[in-house]
Design a protein around this motif. Structure first.
Motif, PDB file in Angstrom:
ATOM      1  N   ARG A 204     -12.652   1.007  -8.169  1.00 18.50           N
ATOM      2  CA  ARG A 204     -12.359   1.973  -8.488  1.00 18.50           C
ATOM      3  C   ARG A 204     -11.995   3.219  -7.589  1.00 18.50           C
ATOM      4  NH1 ARG A 204     -15.739   2.208 -14.554  1.00 18.50           N
ATOM      5  NH2 ARG A 204     -15.485  -0.170 -15.296  1.00 18.50           N
ATOM      6  N   ARG A 205     -10.605   3.840  -8.551  1.00 15.72           N
ATOM      7  CA  ARG A 205     -10.446   5.396  -7.752  1.00 15.72           C
ATOM      8  C   ARG A 205     -11.736   6.398  -7.760  1.00 15.72           C
ATOM      9  NH1 ARG A 205      -6.962   8.555 -12.720  1.00 15.72           N
ATOM     10  NH2 ARG A 205      -8.990   9.053 -14.132  1.00 15.72           N
ATOM     11  N   THR A 206     -12.669   6.406  -7.994  1.00 16.02           N
ATOM     12  CA  THR A 206     -14.162   6.993  -8.314  1.00 16.02           C
ATOM     13  C   THR A 206     -15.400   5.802  -7.088  1.00 16.02           C
ATOM     14  OG1 THR A 206     -15.235   6.535 -10.204  1.00 16.02           O
ATOM     15  CG2 THR A 206     -14.153   8.235 -10.305  1.00 16.02           C
TER      16      THR A 206
ATOM     17  N   SER B  96      -7.944  -1.803   5.433  1.00 17.55           N
ATOM     18  CA  SER B  96      -6.668  -2.769   4.298  1.00 17.55           C
ATOM     19  C   SER B  96      -5.512  -2.945   5.629  1.00 17.55           C
ATOM     20  CB  SER B  96      -6.489  -2.730   3.326  1.00 17.55           C
ATOM     21  OG  SER B  96      -5.612  -1.056   3.020  1.00 17.55           O
ATOM     22  N   ASP B  97      -4.509  -3.676   5.589  1.00 14.82           N
ATOM     23  CA  ASP B  97      -3.058  -2.906   5.854  1.00 14.82           C
ATOM     24  C   ASP B  97      -2.481  -2.097   5.103  1.00 14.82           C
ATOM     25  OD1 ASP B  97      -3.579  -4.892   7.636  1.00 14.82           O
ATOM     26  OD2 ASP B  97      -2.375  -6.187   6.801  1.00 14.82           O
ATOM     27  N   GLY B  98      -2.800  -1.301   3.447  1.00 13.80           N
ATOM     28  CA  GLY B  98      -1.818  -1.000   3.466  1.00 13.80           C
ATOM     29  C   GLY B  98      -3.182  -0.441   1.311  1.00 13.80           C
ATOM     30  N   ILE B  99      -2.341   0.462   0.849  1.00 19.27           N
ATOM     31  CA  ILE B  99      -2.975   0.322  -0.378  1.00 19.27           C
ATOM     32  C   ILE B  99      -2.123   1.621  -1.662  1.00 19.27           C
ATOM     33  CG2 ILE B  99      -3.356   3.283   0.377  1.00 19.27           C
ATOM     34  CD1 ILE B  99      -5.531   3.397  -1.221  1.00 19.27           C
ATOM     35  N   VAL B 100      -1.838   0.742  -2.986  1.00 19.50           N
ATOM     36  CA  VAL B 100      -1.574   1.439  -3.611  1.00 19.50           C
ATOM     37  C   VAL B 100      -2.485   2.501  -4.806  1.00 19.50           C
ATOM     38  CG1 VAL B 100      -0.470   1.474  -5.348  1.00 19.50           C
ATOM     39  CG2 VAL B 100       0.735   0.350  -3.647  1.00 19.50           C
ATOM     40  N   LYS B 101      -2.293   3.691  -4.951  1.00 16.93           N
ATOM     41  CA  LYS B 101      -3.450   3.916  -6.599  1.00 16.93           C
ATOM     42  C   LYS B 101      -2.324   4.123  -7.066  1.00 16.93           C
ATOM     43  CE  LYS B 101      -5.313   7.126  -2.466  1.00 16.93           C
ATOM     44  NZ  LYS B 101      -5.135   8.572  -1.464  1.00 16.93           N
TER      45      LYS B 101
ATOM     46  N   HIS C 162      -7.114   1.965  -7.663  1.00 11.02           N
ATOM     47  CA  HIS C 162      -7.138   1.636  -6.077  1.00 11.02           C
ATOM     48  C   HIS C 162      -7.060   0.114  -5.590  1.00 11.02           C
ATOM     49  CE1 HIS C 162      -8.143   6.146  -4.550  1.00 11.02           C
ATOM     50  NE2 HIS C 162      -7.894   5.787  -5.939  1.00 11.02           N
ATOM     51  N   ILE C 163      -5.389  -0.019  -4.641  1.00 13.96           N
ATOM     52  CA  ILE C 163      -5.423  -1.167  -4.542  1.00 13.96           C
ATOM     53  C   ILE C 163      -4.752  -1.430  -3.443  1.00 13.96           C
ATOM     54  CG2 ILE C 163      -3.688  -3.068  -5.124  1.00 13.96           C
ATOM     55  CD1 ILE C 163      -2.688  -1.951  -7.851  1.00 13.96           C
ATOM     56  N   PHE C 164      -5.930  -2.288  -3.317  1.00 11.15           N
ATOM     57  CA  PHE C 164      -5.723  -2.987  -1.289  1.00 11.15           C
ATOM     58  C   PHE C 164      -5.639  -3.766  -0.892  1.00 11.15           C
ATOM     59  CE2 PHE C 164      -9.571   0.201  -2.655  1.00 11.15           C
ATOM     60  CZ  PHE C 164      -8.649   1.170  -1.840  1.00 11.15           C
ATOM     61  N   TRP C 165      -5.042  -4.400   0.311  1.00 14.90           N
ATOM     62  CA  TRP C 165      -4.458  -5.565   0.638  1.00 14.90           C
ATOM     63  C   TRP C 165      -4.625  -5.923   2.020  1.00 14.90           C
ATOM     64  CZ3 TRP C 165      -0.991  -2.492  -1.321  1.00 14.90           C
ATOM     65  CH2 TRP C 165       0.000  -1.325  -0.422  1.00 14.90           C
TER      66      TRP C 165
ATOM     67  N   SER D 295     -14.301  -6.019 -15.800  1.00 15.96           N
ATOM     68  CA  SER D 295     -15.196  -7.542 -16.157  1.00 15.96           C
ATOM     69  C   SER D 295     -15.973  -6.834 -16.407  1.00 15.96           C
ATOM     70  CB  SER D 295     -15.412  -8.067 -14.511  1.00 15.96           C
ATOM     71  OG  SER D 295     -15.473  -6.982 -13.412  1.00 15.96           O
ATOM     72  N   PHE D 296     -16.990  -5.083 -16.374  1.00 15.80           N
ATOM     73  CA  PHE D 296     -17.692  -4.951 -16.561  1.00 15.80           C
ATOM     74  C   PHE D 296     -17.384  -4.870 -18.060  1.00 15.80           C
ATOM     75  CE2 PHE D 296     -17.572  -4.178 -12.147  1.00 15.80           C
ATOM     76  CZ  PHE D 296     -18.856  -4.743 -12.203  1.00 15.80           C
TER      77      PHE D 296
END
Length: 511
Positions: free
Chosen positions: A461-463, A474-479, A484-487, A508-509
């Motif tokens: 989550r962005r928060t 991580s090697d990268g991030i896309v918001k 926020h998506i990491f890898w 999942s919550f």
């Protein structure tokens, strides 16, 4: 110190030092935070003190700081992560025992040799402060915040070989104690020298420590002064002799149960064969040394130190750690996790499972076993502070790849192989209980994931307050919208697919 006032003061400092702002706001926040900490600190005991009481002006007029306030010096010198400082300050001040020792600190003989060299450099204008002056400022900061320490000064020898040798060693220890006390005095730190450690250490006839004079030690710790104890013991015949400094540290640590044990030298932590510093050593089992034998920095000296470190950590709480570092870097070691020396930490081993139906032992009783599906939901919900949906656990088995859980059930990770990206693993859950944050569980768990997976992707989550921690690993991030998506380890051709998949995964919550 009132904990709310202390936390407010540190929030002010964090705001002005880490979030930036106008210079006037910086100075105003710094002065206000300093005033709060001064007004709320515990006043020194009037019944006993070998040093004059400190005035409120000391924080801003310490002669070693040339007009710079102590709090400003701390944040400029250490540059701590605010989460780590809050963790350690809160952890220590939560104790109900006013005599709780925060750190046992052993000072090696080479520190005093470096002090003499530093004095020459300082006189020539090439050095601002000597190694012991920096150490004394660290002691002052800790004393102002009621974080008690014990300093131990030895001769760095196993034992006295003759009366003449002991007399020389005792003379050297006395000299070093006086040097430390003088530097502490110059910084405004109240201290109590214990020249003959026989008042503390009871030994056998060969001057091996058998016990502590706990009455004297408790009396020392009941006051606000920093004890500076010489490594000298008394045998049953009343004779004095040299005791091993490592044994003194072990005995004091066993009794006082500190959060930190430090071995201070002039050179810093352990280095490998290429000269690179070994930053952290995790010890899943205190006596498990075999796995280190083939490492490039392993040698007989390091092995002997390992054994001594393991012996100490075995008798301390799990949160405690042992550090080998320079005497110039004490605050960095005590109040941060990154440090600049070599930190030894006993951690709970990480266990790997393939199914929620696997049985795991809970506690020390072999008969007390439960299935992961009965334990994992509580762990995840405790860490995230939210209720997971029933459907999440019911559907998890369909694409589950692995579950990682620490032996103490304080941290876990859930890894899946999701349809649509079958060749790359998805880190679905990475959970660490609140009481373990800032205390290495997160690092050990991550280390295991990196060992088992060459590539991973995950979303947060962005928060989420851990996003900066994730980004650093991580090697990268896309918001993307709410997430926020990491890898790490992904091929460039897979990144767009991963981002699109993460955007469509259900929460999942429960909302």
């Amino acid at each position: 110190m009132n904990s709310k006032s202390s936390q407010y003061a540190f929030r002010l400092l964090n705001k002005c030092l880490w979030k930036g702002g106008a210079e006037d706001m910086y100075k105003s926040s710094l002065r206000k935070a300093g005033s709060i900490l001064l007004l709320n600190r515990k006043k020194p005991s009037s019944s006993y003190s070998t040093r004059p009481n400190l005035s409120q002006k000391t924080l801003s007029s310490n002669p070693m700081l040339n007009g710079v306030s102590m709090l400003q010096w701390f944040f400029d010198e250490v540059r701590p992560d605010q989460r780590e400082v809050r963790y350690w300050m809160k952890y220590f001040h939560q104790t109900t025992d006013p005599n709780r020792i925060f750190a046992v600190i052993q000072i090696s003989k080479d520190v005093f040799a470096q002090e003499e060299l530093d004095l020459v450099e300082k006189e020539n204008g090439k050095l601002k402060r000597t190694i012991l002056e920096t150490l004394s400022l660290s002691m002052y900061f800790l004393q102002q915040n009621r974080m008690k320490v014990v300093l131990l000064v030895g001769a760095d020898r196993d034992c006295a070989e003759s009366d003449t040798t002991f007399k020389e060693d005792r003379k050297l220890i006395y000299k070093h104690i006086k040097t430390v006390v003088d530097r502490l005095d110059e910084s405004g730190t109240r201290s109590t020298p214990v020249f003959d450690g026989g008042n503390i250490f009871n030994t056998d006839r060969d001057f091996r420590i058998q016990s502590l004079n706990t009455e004297n030690l408790d009396w020392l710790m009941s006051h606000d002064n920093v004890p500076v104890i010489g490594c000298i013991g008394e045998n049953p015949e009343g004779r004095l002799g040299l005791v091993q400094a490592d044994d003194g540290t072990h005995t004091l640590s066993t009794y006082t149960q500190p959060l930190k044990v430090l071995l201070l030298n002039a050179g810093g932590g352990i280095s490998d064969s290429s000269g690179e510093r070994v930053t952290v050593v995790f010890l899943p089992q205190a006596a498990e040394l075999q796995k280190f034998v083939n490492l490039p920095w392993w040698n007989t000296t390091v092995k002997d130190r390992f054994i001594k470190v393991c012996d100490i950590l075995k008798v301390l709480p799990k949160a405690s750690s042992y550090v080998i570092t320079s005497a110039s870097d004490v605050l960095t070691e005590l109040l941060t996790q990154r440090g600049v020396g070599t930190l030894f930490k006993r951690v709970a081993p990480v266990n790997k499972y393939r199914s929620l139906d696997d049985w795991v032992k809970v506690g020390d009783c072999m008969e007390n076993e439960q299935q992961l599906k009965d334990i994992l939901p509580d762990l995840v919900e405790n860490a995230f502070g939210r209720q997971t949906s029933r459907s999440y656990w019911n559907k998890l088995s369909a694409d589950l790849d692995a579950i990682y859980v620490t032996d103490d059930f304080k941290s876990c990770a859930v890894v899946r192989k999701i349809h649509g990206m079958p060749g790359v693993a998805y880190l679905d859950k990475f959970a660490v209980c609140k009481e373990e944050r800032g205390n290495f569980s997160i690092d050990v768990l991550w280390q295991q994931l990196k060992q088992d997976y060459t590539s991973l992707y995950w979303r947060s989550r962005r928060t989420n307050i851990f996003n900066s921690w994730y980004e650093a690993r991580s090697d990268g991030i896309v918001k993307s919208g709410y997430y926020h998506i990491f890898w790490f380890g992904l091929n460039s051709t897979d990144i767009n697919s991963v981002v699109k998949l993460c955007e469509t995964l259900p929460d999942s919550f429960d909302s």
